[in-house]
Motif scaffolding. Structure first.
Motif, short mmCIF file in Angstrom:
data_model
loop_
_atom_site.label_atom_id
_atom_site.label_comp_id
_atom_site.label_asym_id
_atom_site.label_seq_id
_atom_site.Cartn_x
_atom_site.Cartn_y
_atom_site.Cartn_z
N UNK A 97 -0.87 -24.59 -5.00
CA UNK A 97 -0.90 -25.14 -4.31
C UNK A 97 -0.85 -24.84 -2.60
N UNK A 98 0.60 -23.94 -2.35
CA UNK A 98 0.43 -23.62 -1.72
C UNK A 98 -0.36 -22.09 -1.60
N UNK A 99 -0.85 -21.33 -2.72
CA UNK A 99 -1.87 -20.19 -2.80
C UNK A 99 -2.84 -20.81 -2.13
N UNK A 100 -3.32 -22.07 -2.71
CA UNK A 100 -4.61 -22.15 -1.88
C UNK A 100 -4.99 -23.02 -0.76
N UNK A 101 -3.04 -23.18 -0.43
CA UNK A 101 -3.27 -23.32 1.02
C UNK A 101 -3.25 -24.86 2.08
N UNK A 102 -2.02 -25.64 0.50
CA UNK A 102 -1.92 -26.31 0.85
C UNK A 102 -0.38 -26.34 2.15
N UNK A 103 0.06 -27.05 2.77
CA UNK A 103 1.34 -27.07 3.72
C UNK A 103 1.82 -27.89 3.71
N UNK A 104 2.00 -29.49 3.38
CA UNK A 104 2.44 -30.85 2.94
C UNK A 104 2.31 -30.91 1.86
N UNK A 105 3.91 -31.85 1.05
CA UNK A 105 3.78 -31.78 0.01
C UNK A 105 4.26 -33.16 -0.17
N UNK A 106 3.09 -34.41 -0.62
CA UNK A 106 3.87 -35.74 -0.35
C UNK A 106 3.93 -35.90 -1.70
N UNK A 107 5.39 -36.35 -2.40
CA UNK A 107 5.52 -36.79 -3.97
C UNK A 107 5.92 -38.02 -3.91
N UNK A 108 5.48 -38.70 -5.12
CA UNK A 108 6.48 -40.19 -5.34
C UNK A 108 6.56 -40.25 -6.85
N UNK A 109 7.69 -41.27 -6.55
CA UNK A 109 8.15 -40.86 -8.20
C UNK A 109 8.91 -42.95 -8.52
N UNK A 110 8.71 -42.72 -9.55
CA UNK A 110 9.33 -44.27 -10.16
C UNK A 110 11.20 -44.09 -10.46
N UNK A 111 11.57 -44.63 -9.98
CA UNK A 111 13.35 -44.49 -10.00
C UNK A 111 13.83 -45.69 -10.21
N UNK A 112 15.23 -45.83 -11.13
CA UNK A 112 16.00 -46.75 -11.22
C UNK A 112 17.18 -46.98 -9.74
N UNK A 113 17.09 -47.96 -9.80
CA UNK A 113 17.70 -48.12 -8.14
C UNK A 113 19.59 -48.37 -8.62
N UNK A 114 19.98 -47.81 -8.17
CA UNK A 114 21.61 -48.06 -7.59
C UNK A 114 22.23 -48.70 -6.64
N UNK A 115 21.89 -47.88 -5.73
CA UNK A 115 22.26 -49.00 -4.63
C UNK A 115 22.10 -50.24 -4.89
N UNK A 116 23.39 -51.08 -4.90
CA UNK A 116 23.30 -52.72 -5.11
C UNK A 116 22.99 -53.35 -3.62
N UNK A 117 21.84 -52.80 -2.66
CA UNK A 117 21.69 -53.25 -1.83
C UNK A 117 19.83 -53.31 -2.34
N UNK A 118 19.94 -52.16 -3.04
CA UNK A 118 18.01 -52.60 -2.98
C UNK A 118 18.12 -53.10 -3.85
N UNK A 119 16.59 -53.48 -4.25
CA UNK A 119 15.97 -54.39 -4.82
C UNK A 119 15.30 -54.14 -5.66
N UNK A 120 14.28 -54.48 -7.11
CA UNK A 120 12.87 -53.75 -8.18
C UNK A 120 11.94 -54.16 -6.76
#
Ligand SMILES: O=P(O)(O)O[C@H]1O[C@H](CO)[C@@H](O)[C@H]1O
Ligand SMILES: Nc1nc2[nH]cnc2c(=O)[nH]1
Length: 383
Positions: free
Chosen positions: A109-132
């Protein structure tokens, strides 16, 4: 060229270039934003217009996805007018890929000229104030594999991408985080937005109770099996990074709990929130496209008229309202006092005439190669 992915010791600069060259030869699109979609979150790519799709198996030297919820194709297209490239499916070390293979697309991507990378992921919550179903803006990460020697930058440094010792204390771009927070407010989704720390573990096992507790003690708010390596490599080649972690399940941290983490639940939760996350990312991409203008002008709506006695390049920069810190970046040479030639009357003339760097001019004007003469009554910035 072969389609098989490179063995780790074959991830040379020439490999990345070969893949980028191949992609460039197949599409005229030149994305500035890349998006890596997490488990079950690939729907974002469907929103692109003028799509050009490359299954990973057709892309020279690209690895293949093996995980359910990761489609395995690269999608080029425009989102809100911004050229983007979207990975519908990412690579993980638990699939058997090594660190260079997992991060291979980022350097391409960098060689293609991309300047910004946005990532998403699925994760498990550890912070007890977070909700599914909460969406966490990633403010920082713990690259657990990296801390114990499994860092994708280990090995000879490739100077053409970046420096040997990389600062990671500012990995997640504060301006992009602020932009995302503002956008979430505008979308009315603050109630399930969080901001916190993502921890990467190698997987494929979910956490034992004690591991979950330990990660929480370390300061992690969510845990997953991706993202951190891609971010390290993205920062190494100078990309700006924004990350979102969708909490698909809560990590079990009580020994007598009957809850059991499983991938079906992970994918089920992504279905519940995928549209919200897609809407958020789409609006952010639109704003990234527009942000170059307010960055350049110190005040967008000034009506200060041009004073006729300003005749030197440096005068003109700040006189037009360009931010003082931006002016030296734009002019090809500083402190010149070359007077303005009176016969230059078109926009493009004005750009280079003022000494603006030729490569910067098209970025500044909203349309290129115009020869429309400047209307004599246009004298203010917003004009
Ligand atoms: O991080 P992404 O790719 O979104 O996927 C997450 O979901 C999978 C586990 O359910 C793991 O791959 C974990 O990392
Ligand atoms: N390690 C890890 N990865 C995940 N991805 C989605 N949920 C989880 C989780 O609970 N733990």
């Amino acid at each position: 060229m072969e389609n098989s992915s490179p063995a780790s010791n074959r991830c040379s600069y020439e490999d990345y270039e070969a893949t980028a060259d191949w992609l460039r030869s197949k599409t005229a699109q030149r994305p500035k934003v890349a998006i890596i979609c997490g488990s079950g979150l690939g729907g974002l790519a469907e929103l692109l217009h003028n799509k050009v799709v490359f299954p990973y198996k057709d892309i020279p030297l690209f690895p293949q996805t093996t995980v359910m919820g990761h489609q395995g194709q690269l999608v080029f297209g425009t989102l809100e007018g911004q050229q983007c490239v979207c990975m519908q499916g990412r690579f993980h070390t638990y699939e058997g890929y090594d660190l260079k293979q997992v991060t291979y697309p980022v350097r391409v991507f960098s060689l293609l000229g991309v300047k910004t990378l946005i990532l998403t992921n699925a994760s498990g919550g550890l912070n007890s104030s977070y909700k599914v179903g909460d969406i966490m803006l990633i403010k920082d990460q713990i690259n657990l594999p990296g801390l114990v020697g499994n860092n994708p930058l280990c090995g000879p440094n490739e100077d053409r991408f970046g420096e040997r010792f990389l600062c990671m204390s500012d990995a997640y771009d504060p301006d992009l985080i602020a932009l995302a927070q503002q956008t979430a407010e505008e979308q009315g989704i603050e109630e399930f937005m969080q901001k916190g720390v993502y921890c990467m573990v190698s997987g494929p096992t979910y956490e034992s109770v004690t591991e979950g507790r330990a990660l929480r003690t370390l300061g992690a708010d969510t845990v997953g099996m991706s993202t951190a390596l891609e971010v390290v490599v993205a920062r190494h080649c100078g990309l700006r990074v924004l990350g979102f972690s969708l909490i698909t399940n809560m990590v079990v941290t009580e020994y007598d709990s009957k809850q059991r983490a499983n991938h079906a639940e992970v994918l089920e939760t992504t279905r519940m929130r995928t549209q919200v996350l897609e809407g958020l990312v789409t609006k952010i991409v639109a704003k990234i496209r527009r942000e170059v203008v307010p960055l350049l002008w110190s005040s967008g709506k000034t009506s200060r008229p041009l004073s006729p006695n300003r005749t030197t390049q440096s005068d003109y920069g700040t006189h037009f309202g360009l931010r003082r810190d931006v002016v030296p970046l734009l002019w090809s040479y500083r402190k010149t006092s070359r007077p303005l030639a009176p016969n230059r009357t078109t926009q493009s003339d004005y750009g280079t005439h003022f000494g603006l760097r030729r490569d910067v001019v098209p970025l500044l004007w909203s349309y290129r190669k115009t020869s429309r003469p400047l209307a004599p009554n246009r004298t203010i910035q917003s004009d």
